[in-house]
Write a protein that holds these residues in place. Structure first.
Motif, short mmCIF file in Angstrom:
data_model
loop_
_atom_site.label_atom_id
_atom_site.label_comp_id
_atom_site.label_asym_id
_atom_site.label_seq_id
_atom_site.Cartn_x
_atom_site.Cartn_y
_atom_site.Cartn_z
N GLY A 170 0.83 -1.13 0.05
CA GLY A 170 -0.07 -0.15 0.02
C GLY A 170 0.64 1.24 -0.05
N PRO A 171 0.16 2.41 -0.45
CA PRO A 171 1.22 3.61 -0.52
C PRO A 171 1.53 3.89 0.96
CG PRO A 171 -1.25 4.06 -1.12
CD PRO A 171 -1.16 2.67 -0.46
N ASN A 172 2.61 4.88 1.14
CA ASN A 172 3.27 5.61 2.22
C ASN A 172 2.27 6.35 2.69
OD1 ASN A 172 6.02 4.63 2.50
ND2 ASN A 172 6.50 6.03 0.71
N MET A 173 2.10 6.48 4.25
CA MET A 173 1.23 7.23 5.04
C MET A 173 -0.12 6.45 4.75
SD MET A 173 2.06 10.94 3.72
CE MET A 173 0.84 11.63 4.59
N ILE A 225 7.26 -8.20 13.67
CA ILE A 225 6.83 -6.87 12.80
C ILE A 225 8.02 -6.52 12.08
CG2 ILE A 225 5.82 -4.76 13.15
CD1 ILE A 225 4.01 -6.99 14.03
N PHE A 226 7.87 -6.74 10.78
CA PHE A 226 9.02 -6.22 9.80
C PHE A 226 8.29 -5.19 8.80
CE2 PHE A 226 11.99 -10.27 9.33
CZ PHE A 226 12.51 -9.78 10.99
N ASP A 227 8.98 -3.83 8.97
CA ASP A 227 8.31 -2.74 8.27
C ASP A 227 9.44 -2.28 7.29
OD1 ASP A 227 7.13 -0.55 7.34
OD2 ASP A 227 7.34 0.46 9.20
N GLU A 228 9.21 -2.60 5.91
CA GLU A 228 10.25 -2.08 5.06
C GLU A 228 11.55 -2.78 4.95
OE1 GLU A 228 8.80 -0.68 2.34
OE2 GLU A 228 6.97 -0.04 3.02
N ILE A 229 11.65 -4.02 5.11
CA ILE A 229 12.86 -4.67 5.25
C ILE A 229 13.57 -4.69 3.92
CG2 ILE A 229 14.06 -6.77 5.15
CD1 ILE A 229 13.82 -6.09 8.03
N GLY A 230 14.98 -4.18 3.88
CA GLY A 230 15.94 -3.90 2.69
C GLY A 230 15.80 -2.57 1.91
N ARG A 231 15.10 -1.58 2.57
CA ARG A 231 15.09 -0.44 1.86
C ARG A 231 16.39 0.24 1.93
NH1 ARG A 231 10.84 2.66 5.52
NH2 ARG A 231 11.65 2.74 7.51
N GLY A 232 17.30 0.05 2.78
CA GLY A 232 18.52 0.83 3.08
C GLY A 232 19.66 0.39 2.26
N THR A 279 4.02 -13.58 11.24
CA THR A 279 4.93 -12.26 10.82
C THR A 279 4.01 -11.29 9.93
OG1 THR A 279 6.84 -13.75 10.61
CG2 THR A 279 6.80 -11.71 9.41
N MET A 280 4.17 -10.12 10.28
CA MET A 280 3.59 -8.86 9.35
C MET A 280 4.72 -8.40 8.88
SD MET A 280 0.58 -7.71 12.05
CE MET A 280 -0.75 -7.03 10.70
N PHE A 281 4.56 -8.25 7.43
CA PHE A 281 5.61 -7.80 6.77
C PHE A 281 5.35 -6.93 5.55
CE2 PHE A 281 9.07 -7.99 3.94
CZ PHE A 281 10.09 -8.52 4.23
N SER A 282 5.47 -5.53 5.92
CA SER A 282 5.12 -4.42 4.86
C SER A 282 6.18 -4.41 4.14
CB SER A 282 4.56 -3.19 5.65
OG SER A 282 6.04 -2.62 6.14
N THR A 283 5.74 -3.93 2.58
CA THR A 283 6.93 -3.76 1.91
C THR A 283 6.42 -2.83 0.50
OG1 THR A 283 8.60 -4.94 0.36
CG2 THR A 283 6.12 -5.71 0.29
N HIS A 284 7.48 -2.32 -0.11
CA HIS A 284 7.04 -1.42 -1.37
C HIS A 284 7.51 -2.40 -2.31
CE1 HIS A 284 6.26 2.23 1.04
NE2 HIS A 284 5.46 2.35 0.05
N TYR A 285 8.21 -3.49 -2.00
CA TYR A 285 8.54 -4.34 -3.50
C TYR A 285 7.32 -4.98 -3.77
CZ TYR A 285 13.38 -3.21 -1.57
OH TYR A 285 14.62 -2.65 -1.26
N HIS A 286 6.61 -4.80 -4.80
CA HIS A 286 5.62 -5.19 -5.13
C HIS A 286 5.75 -6.51 -6.14
CE1 HIS A 286 2.09 -2.08 -4.90
NE2 HIS A 286 3.34 -1.64 -4.38
N GLU A 287 6.86 -6.81 -6.36
CA GLU A 287 7.44 -8.08 -6.98
C GLU A 287 7.07 -9.16 -5.98
OE1 GLU A 287 9.54 -4.72 -8.92
OE2 GLU A 287 9.14 -5.45 -7.00
N LEU A 288 7.36 -9.01 -4.66
CA LEU A 288 7.07 -9.88 -3.49
C LEU A 288 5.82 -10.59 -3.46
CD1 LEU A 288 9.39 -8.33 -0.85
CD2 LEU A 288 10.18 -10.11 -2.48
N THR A 289 4.69 -9.67 -3.94
CA THR A 289 3.31 -10.29 -3.72
C THR A 289 3.51 -11.52 -4.55
OG1 THR A 289 2.82 -8.85 -5.68
CG2 THR A 289 2.47 -7.93 -3.38
#
Length: 871
Positions: free
Chosen positions: A605-608, A682-689, A714-724
């Motif tokens: 989902g979007p930021n914010m 709870i993992f929020d945006e792992i790998g963005r660094g 596990t709750m894993f949020s991501t912006h990597y849509h490929e992971l879906t």
């Protein structure tokens, strides 16, 4: 540092004491001031903002000095200790008037960051823990105590990481070790701001209850701690409770980072209590209840029986509103019994403290009566264990005046009728003062001097004072001149001096006797410390449970049920703190579901849009449930979790020199290695660094590892849509997304979590909301469109002489019907290629399907068939 030479006997005395306490500020009593000399004075004047003067200005060696009034000493001690320093208090041990030669002085107390007894009002609900650490065979014994309440606990820890984490969770400011403790383990403690104090040897000459401690490493830790307390406090520590052992694994574990990320105690932005889970839950009525609430929040339970017991009492309070309200009214009049007991044992209690103790005990029979009015066996078991301590109440009521002064040496403490001898002294004092008042009226009448008065000071005693303009009216030979002032003359008479002797003797003797009687009262109460501590324990537990009831009723929380299976179902859950802050019923509730086959909820989902809030709300719901509180949801079915791991937010570790990404990887590693199938991650945006492909690869590998090896929820949020795409490849992964929509080119956050992946990230939309320049947004939109069309082909930057577009960004690529030339340009394979023909056949067959009427099983069969064709 220059060598300090001896001078006067007083300075020799000072330097001898300073040698014994070189690591402390020495506050040396001289008359009405506490003085500091030499380096202490130079540094102390800067810290305390005092004027630096000097002693022996005309001598060869000028000694820097500064001082503070004795009556204000505590505030200055607090400043020094709060900054991490130790303070040695040197008092006069005899009356200077009676001293022969040099006044005898001695160190009466060492105040350190971990041994503060006099907490300010805003620290009433804070524990001040000092810790003791022992070491053997790569293991640590860790004990901690709060000197003001008498609490002592001890555990064993197997590695340095867990030790540092426990010290941080305890928020200890000082730790004590035995000389020879390995330096490599002390350095990490110092780096996080803990004062490390060392003792040369253990003190075995004290009596203490070690019956609940069996492991030698733990015994050594407690002995280290108590030896230090005896050395620094130099008085009875009878109020220290028997050490209780605990295991960190017996509670829901959360490391210091998790507690910080979830904002349990401090708001990340303000570093204050407001906006935290503690702030939300705290409707306690007593300081000791407030401290216990923090302890429960730091260590939620794993034992389901104890959990259900707490839940039951909360429900009882919810069901009995009027009794609960009366209970709260009585609780507000209960002072801090734990710390009052500590001051009694410590010998620092004063008359007002005892009146507070009396007022508190006065409420206990009323509390028992109102709670026993509730027909509940489990609550009655609590209440029947309450010791009213009636004998303590009656002693204070009989002995101490209700408006007792703070000082215990100036008289005015003991009630009339408590002691016959004191009554005689008081009667003499009162009658003497009455006689003096009558004498003043008589002399005014005889002399005709209306403003004649009889006064008193410590130097001359009682005197008759006549203004200079009326001196000629004084009958000759009536008075004996005693003192001449600028505007008046002072006289005495033999009769006045005789009455003065009687009054002052009575006052002095009454003050001495009052102090003796007060000390007897204090010692009698001291013998009942354990009873008072037990009473404090029960009242504080009931206070926390009624607080849970108040919060649950106010915000419409429900009692969660616990299940033994690997499943979780929260219906219409809310983030409790965000909901309270909004305070306008605008919070959007969401479900959270894990079934037996789900390990990972992959959140897009979007930021914010609320992904982080959604994850945090589950963690807070779990913590509240395992404290025994009700939870913010329509209904909640939860397992009992053993550990919560978090990786939230972007923060580096300046102390260790680790980057944000290194911190991220360390926290991820901790979860992967230590989580069980009963844990929550709870993992929020792992790998963005790191670089996109590195981050995506790490994120996918971590999800796969959790699914195949860990099986933690596990709750894993991501912006990597490929992971879906993992939902179809890994049996334990399930996609959900936080919904958003576009209205006239504007992004609208719906904050509703729905099944399936998000359609896109809306990054440029969020940038627009943030107010980025239109040129930047337009250019970003153009680059995004090309990247999506061309794959990974690099987009050429704008040339220096080429202006960026300034038109309103479309935020959506324009869709045009392809021309023949477009089709030819995009055709990478000839029309008669077998693969192209297969694809056309599948496409034609797909167009013929009535998708609205295809059953799920038929759809699966068609997909399988087409896949075989294409392969």
């Amino acid at each position: 540092m220059p060598q300090k030479t001896k001078g006067t006997p007083m300075m020799e005395q000072y330097l001898d004491m300073k040698k014994e306490y070189p690591d402390a500020f020495l506050l040396y009593r001289v008359g009405d001031f506490y003085e500091m000399f030499y380096d202490d004075a130079v540094k102390g004047s800067q810290i305390l903002e005092l004027t630096l003067t000097s002693r022996n200005k005309k001598a060869d060696e000028s000694i820097p000095m500064c001082g503070v009034p004795h009556h204000a000493i505590q505030s200055y001690i607090d400043i020094l200790v709060d900054k991490g320093y130790k303070v040695a208090i040197c008092d006069q041990l005899e009356n200077p008037k009676e001293a022969v030669g040099m006044v005898k002085r001695g160190i009466t107390r060492i105040v350190t960051p971990g041994t503060i007894m006099d907490e300010s009002a805003n620290q009433a609900t804070e524990n001040n823990y000092i810790t003791g650490i022992s070491y053997a065979k790569n293991r640590f014994g860790l004990s901690y105590a709060d000197l003001s309440t008498g609490e002592v606990k001890v555990t064993s820890i197997n590695n340095m990481t867990d030790l540092i984490n426990e010290l941080q969770n305890l928020n200890t400011k000082e730790t004590v070790v035995l000389e020879g403790f390995p330096q490599k383990y002390l350095d990490p403690m110092k780096r996080i701001g803990i004062l490390v104090s060392t003792i040369e040897e253990l003190d075995d000459n004290f009596t203490y209850d070690f019956s609940k401690v069996v492991e030698e490493l733990q015994v050594s830790s407690v002995k280290t701690l108590i030896s230090y307390l005896i050395q620094t406090q130099m008085r009875s520590l009878d109020h220290l409770k028997a050490a209780e052992t605990y295991q960190t694994t017996a509670y829901l574990r959360m490391d210091h980072n998790a507690q910080s990320n979830l904002e349990l105690f401090k708001n990340i932005r303000t570093n204050k209590k407001s906006g935290t889970l503690l702030w939300l839950l705290d409707s306690t009525q007593t300081a000791m209840g407030g401290r216990l609430l923090k302890q429960w929040l730091s260590r939620p339970l794993l034992d389901e029986k104890n959990l259900k017991s707490r839940q039951h009492i909360v429900q009882v309070f919810l069901d009995n509103y009027f009794q609960r309200s009366s209970f709260q009214d009585y609780l507000t009049k209960v002072y801090d019994l734990e710390r009052l007991s500590g001051r009694v044992a410590y010998g620092t209690v004063n008359g007002r403290d005892l009146i507070q103790l009396k007022t508190s005990l006065e409420q206990v029979p009323k509390i028992k009566e109102i709670l026993l009015d509730i027909s509940d066996d489990e609550l009655s078991a609590y209440v029947n264990n309450i010791d009213e301590c009636q004998d303590v109440y009656e002693l204070i009521d009989k002995a101490i005046v209700d408006d007792a002064p703070i000082s215990i040496t100036g008289g005015g403490l003991i009630k009339d009728g408590y002691n016959p001898q004191l009554d005689q002294y008081n009667d003499a004092t009162k009658n003497g003062k009455k006689w003096i008042a009558e004498l003043q009226a008589q002399e005014q009448e005889v002399t005709g001097i209306n403003n004649l008065k009889i006064g008193y000071n410590k130097v001359f005693g009682y005197y008759i004072e006549v203004t200079r303009s009326n001196v000629d009216k004084v009958p000759e030979g009536r008075y004996e001149r005693k003192q001449t002032l600028t505007n008046a003359e002072r006289y005495i008479t033999p009769e006045l001096k005789e009455k003065e002797t009687l009054i002052l003797e009575a006052q002095e003797k009454s003050q001495v006797l009052e102090y003796h009687l007060f000390d007897e009262v204090r010692k009698t109460i001291k013998e009942q410390i354990s009873r008072l501590q037990s009473l404090a324990n029960i009242l504080s537990r009931l206070d926390v449970l009624q607080s849970f009831a108040v919060v649950s009723e106010t915000y419409h929380y429900v009692k969660p049920t616990f299940v033994s299976k690997h499943e979780l179902k929260v219906v219409n859950g809310r983030h409790p703190v965000v909901e309270k802050v909004l305070s306008n019923n605008s919070y959007i509730p969401n479900d959270v579901t894990f079934d037996n086959s789900t390990d990972v909820l992959l959140i897009t989902g979007p930021n914010m849009s609320g992904k982080s809030t959604y994850m945090r709300q589950l963690a807070l719901t779990v913590i509240m449930a395992q404290m025994g509180c009700f939870v913010p949801a329509e209904s909640a079915k939860l397992p009992v979790f053993d550990h919560i791991f978090t990786r939230i937010g972007a923060a580096d570790d300046l102390i260790s020199g680790d980057s944000t990404f290194m911190v991220e990887m360390r926290e991820a590693n901790d979860a992967l290695k230590n989580a069980t199938d009963n844990s929550l991650i709870i993992f929020d945006e792992i790998g963005r660094g790191t670089a996109t492909y590195d981050g995506m690869a790490l994120a996918q590998a971590i999800i796969e590892y959790i699914d195949k090896n860990v099986h933690a929820m596990t709750m894993f949020s991501t912006h990597y849509h490929e992971l879906t795409d993992l939902e179809g490849q890994l049996s334990g992964v399930k996609n959900v997304h936080v919904d958003a929509s576009e209205e006239n080119g504007t992004l609208v956050f719906l904050h509703k979590v729905l099944p399936g992946p998000a359609d896109k990230s809306y990054g440029i939309h969020v940038a627009k909301l943030a107010g980025l320049p239109d040129q930047v947004l337009t250019r970003a939109d153009f680059i995004l469109s090309n990247l999506e069309a061309e794959g990974t082909e690099k987009i050429q930057p704008v040339k220096d002489d080429e202006p960026m577009a300034v038109s309103e960004p479309k935020l959506e690529p324009e869709v045009k019907a392809p021309t023949k030339s477009d089709e030819e340009q995009l055709s990478l394979f000839p029309e008669d290629d077998p693969e192209v023909l297969k694809a056309k056949e599948v496409a034609e067959e797909l167009q013929k399907q009535d998708l609205m009427n295809v059953t799920p099983i038929d759809a699966i069969n068609l997909l399988y068939k087409w896949k075989q064709q294409l392969n």
